[in-house]
Write a protein that holds these residues in place. Sequence first.
Motif: not given
Length: 102
Positions: A21-22, A25
């Motif tokens: 999951c960006c 992050y």
Amino acid sequence: MDKVLKVISENGLVIFSKSTCCLCYAVNILFQELGVRPCVYEIDQDPEGKEIEKALMRMGCDAPIPAVFINGNLVGSTNEVMSLHLSGSLIQLLKPYLQTLT
């Protein structure tokens, strides 16, 4: 739900996350840049990950990840964390967890 409560009670600063999951992050990097080291619990690495997601939703998370808890309290997901950061309130919540640089 028990696993979620256990992780929250054992750690002052927790991010429930997924390794792919960006947004997770980005929140994790923000915390690191602010000088804190959260406990990052990667729910996609846990066989009970789907149940953990459901538990987080029942606890009030609009989006199950990232779910940020500070001092046992649900802060929220990316939008809430970024809003607190932009208003200057996030650093106040994180003060007890700031790393002292020597």
